[in-house]
Design an enzyme around this catalytic site. Structure first.
Site, PDB file in Angstrom:
ATOM      1  N   CYS B 136       0.812  -1.206   0.000  1.00 58.33           N
ATOM      2  CA  CYS B 136       0.000   0.000   0.000  1.00 58.33           C
ATOM      3  C   CYS B 136       0.854   1.268   0.000  1.00 58.33           C
ATOM      4  O   CYS B 136       0.317   2.373   0.014  1.00 58.33           O
ATOM      5  CB  CYS B 136      -0.966  -0.013   1.183  1.00 58.33           C
ATOM      6  SG  CYS B 136      -2.104  -1.402   1.078  1.00 58.33           S
ATOM      7  N   HIS B 269      -1.545   7.878   6.615  1.00 59.57           N
ATOM      8  CA  HIS B 269      -2.056   6.678   5.954  1.00 59.57           C
ATOM      9  C   HIS B 269      -3.477   6.431   6.458  1.00 59.57           C
ATOM     10  O   HIS B 269      -4.382   6.201   5.667  1.00 59.57           O
ATOM     11  CB  HIS B 269      -1.143   5.511   6.275  1.00 59.57           C
ATOM     12  CG  HIS B 269      -1.395   4.278   5.464  1.00 59.57           C
ATOM     13  ND1 HIS B 269      -1.390   4.268   4.092  1.00 59.57           N
ATOM     14  CD2 HIS B 269      -1.646   3.005   5.848  1.00 59.57           C
ATOM     15  CE1 HIS B 269      -1.635   3.042   3.669  1.00 59.57           C
ATOM     16  NE2 HIS B 269      -1.794   2.258   4.708  1.00 59.57           N
ATOM     17  N   HIS B 304      -9.635   3.090   1.066  1.00 58.05           N
ATOM     18  CA  HIS B 304      -8.202   2.794   0.979  1.00 58.05           C
ATOM     19  C   HIS B 304      -7.933   2.304  -0.441  1.00 58.05           C
ATOM     20  O   HIS B 304      -8.327   1.188  -0.805  1.00 58.05           O
ATOM     21  CB  HIS B 304      -7.844   1.722   1.997  1.00 58.05           C
ATOM     22  CG  HIS B 304      -6.382   1.389   2.041  1.00 58.05           C
ATOM     23  ND1 HIS B 304      -5.451   1.920   1.174  1.00 58.05           N
ATOM     24  CD2 HIS B 304      -5.692   0.564   2.858  1.00 58.05           C
ATOM     25  CE1 HIS B 304      -4.262   1.446   1.460  1.00 58.05           C
ATOM     26  NE2 HIS B 304      -4.374   0.615   2.472  1.00 58.05           N
TER      27      HIS B 304
END
Lengths: 224, 382
Positions: B136, B269, B304
């Site tokens: 990610c 994040h 996300h």
């Protein structure tokens, strides 16, 4: 100045360390699947190693052999800041197929988490990082032509900029893996210079050819 | 050699364009909605950050449907000799789904190198491109590598292109790990229960200052520093102490010469999971001490977006610097005690807007941090 401090390699029959010129034919008494039980390659236990996907196993073997060739031990203590870049031509394709086929075959109701975690191209690098305590950069890189020299150049950049003390570059092919440790010079003689490694890996495609050419170049003393 | 961001664009669940994304974030609206693309009933949630208008029944993959219009428009901005870097976790993994479900597509078509070739074809690009994957943190890592190459003079111009999509493949996987929130994600919220998957595509053209001046390009911002680290902890769980991410942030500060007091905002994040958000706050406090830095996450707004998250967040962070406004953390209603005083619930004006930190963390303990500086000139459409 960056040098190749160690090289480790493994295929379906043998494993070896290029700088120390070790070569072990394991296929006579072991298979790839039980190699870690029959030969003490890992200095410390690699928890759940038998459950890693095959790419992760190949990667961990090549990485630890390269570290050993560079005389860097695998300990639980803090280690130099080492990073790892893994490269291959098809990323996590095999694990992707295994994961999704299992999910579909099981009725598309519940996926298996322990298969899903290997559906990232970085998973083999991550397993090596976790178990060998590699705190530096962790990446997967490839170009369209699977050129190892480009990956080595990127990895060397981390060392040159001081973002890692050393970098492992691991290339995984079908039933074969090669690990190269790049670092600044140390008291132990290096295997070869970075320039030689870039030159050879730019010219050669496969792991076998790369190892042969590197070995030939070093034996001739043409550039160490 | 400075690395400037001279052109960029994005597509998220809000729709296409930076202006739309920015205004939507400021409004506090969430674009997370119910998934209709596949059956979500067996899984933990039915919500995701879905881009309207994508059709999973078309022959083009979801990524190509996202990227093709954007890159065709961007073609005139991106030199044909630019190094193209594709950053992604799964790319066209919907093609792999088809290979198994319908047997009408070779599974190899889903490889990231194939997507790279398609992108280069759209851009009429003749460079030898690169695929960068860091879970990610993929697009964050790609930006960092691009900036490094430009700073060292090895490249003048790098186009970072990123894309990841919401597929049953990914959805089922995260559901099996019990990482998905039943309702839309609430990053840094006291009662957060997990993440919402999202999809996005974006590109950023990074150029050396010298070439940007020569080509009279206006600059959107500068990548001034970066840092990488690994937690060395677990394949899916971040370290509890935040030391890995803190190390990445400190690398970024040290390499850039920026003092921590000069960092005026953090685009975190912030996935909405118990462990990630807690880890991040520990890392931020470890680096910045008792001085709260306005911190936000956009994952409660658009989900996300996996490998694409880093580049989307970099673009938003540059806009935030330019506007001197930090957007609200959509979805967060009552911040976790560890985040109080840091995480924004409403849009906040900044007294100073010198540098922004953008952080990404991924499976396998991967951490990447970027330090950004805005250059007045605007982040509207290129």
């Amino acid at each position: 100045m960056i040098v190749v401090r160690g090289i480790g390699w493994i295929d379906a029959e043998e494993f070896g360390r290029a700088r120390t010129r070790d070569r072990v034919r394991y296929c006579d008494c072991a298979t790839f699947n039980n190699l870690w039980r029959c030969f003490r390659i890992f200095e410390l236990p690699m928890n759940n190693f038998g459950r890693f996907d095959s790419s992760s196993q190949w990667t961990c073997y090549a990485a630890v052999l390269a570290l050993q060739d560079a005389a860097i031990g695998h300990t639980r203590e803090s280690t130099p800041q080492i990073g790892i870049v893994v490269t291959s031509c098809d990323g996590s394709l095999k694990s992707n197929l295994e994961y999704f086929a299992d999910y579909v075959h099981s009725g598309r109701r519940l996926a298996r988490g322990h298969l899903f975690i290997y559906t990232l191209p970085t998973s083999p690098a991550a397993e090596a990082a976790i178990h060998l305590r590699l705190h530096g950069p962790t990446l997967y890189l490839t170009d369209g032509q699977n050129t190892l020299s480009r990956v080595i150049a990127v990895a060397a950049g981390f060392v040159e900029r001081g973002e890692a003390d050393s970098m492992l570059v691991v290339r995984v092919e079908d039933a074969k893996a090669l690990g190269i440790l790049l670092a600044r010079p140390a008291p132990t003689p290096p295997f070869c210079t970075l320039q030689k490694a870039l030159q050879v890996t730019d010219q050669c495609a496969g792991i076998t050819a790369i190892l042969d050419r590197l070995d030939e170049a070093v034996s001739r003393g043409s550039d160490t | 050699m400075k690395t400037l961001v001279v052109s960029c664009d994005l597509l998220t669940a809000y729709g296409r364009g930076i202006d739309l994304c920015w205004q939507s974030l400021l409004s506090g609206a969430s674009a997370i909605s119910r998934v209709r693309r596949f059956d979500t009933r067996p899984h933990a949630t039915s919500f995701a950050g879905i881009i309207p208008g994508l059709d999973a029944t078309l022959s083009d993959s979801l990524c190509m449907q996202m990227l093709t219009p954007m890159l065709r428009e961007a073609r005139s901005q991106i030199p044909t000799d630019a190094l193209v870097m594709l950053a992604s976790t799964g790319g066209e993994v919907d093609l792999l789904e088809r290979s198994i479900l319908r047997c009408d597509t070779p599974a190899e078509e889903s490889c990231l190198t194939r997507l790279l070739a398609k992108i280069q074809s759209i851009l009429a690009n003749n460079s030898q491109g690169l695929v960068v994957s860091a879970a990610c943190g993929s697009s964050t890592a790609a930006v960092a590598l691009a900036a490094a190459m430009i700073r060292e003079g090895r490249e003048q111009c790098v186009a970072v292109v990123t894309c990841d999509s919401v597929t049953e493949f990914v959805f089922a996987g995260f559901s099996s790990l019990r990482a998905l929130a039943e309702s839309p994600a609430a990053p840094f919220d006291r009662d957060r229960t997990g993440l919402s998957i999202g999809e996005a595509a974006a590109y950023a053209l990074l150029m050396s200052e010298e070439r940007a001046l020569r080509e009279r390009r206006s600059s959107r911002g500068e990548v001034v520093g970066w840092g990488f680290s690994n937690d060395v902890n677990h394949m899916t769980g971040p370290s509890a102490d935040g030391n890995g991410l803190a190390a990445a942030i400190l690398h970024a500060l040290k390499a850039s010469g920026v003092r921590k007091e000069e960092v005026d905002s953090i685009c975190a994040h912030g996935t909405g999971t118990r462990y990630n958000d807690a880890m991040e706050m520990k890392a931020f406090r470890r680096v910045f001490g008792d001085r709260p830095v306005p911190t936000y996450s956009i994952k409660g707004a658009i989900g996300h977006t996996l490998g694409a998250a880093g580049l989307v967040e970099m673009i938003v962070a540059l806009r935030s610097l330019e506007e001197k406004v930090v957007p609200p953390t959509v979805g967060c209603r009552c911040p976790d005690p560890s985040a109080r005083g840091w995480v924004t619930l409403d849009a906040e004006s900044l007294a100073h807007s010198r540098y922004a930190l953008s952080t990404s963390s991924g499976f396998g303990g991967i951490n990447v941090a970027l330090l950004l500086r805005a250059i007045p000139g605007g982040l509207s459409a290129p």
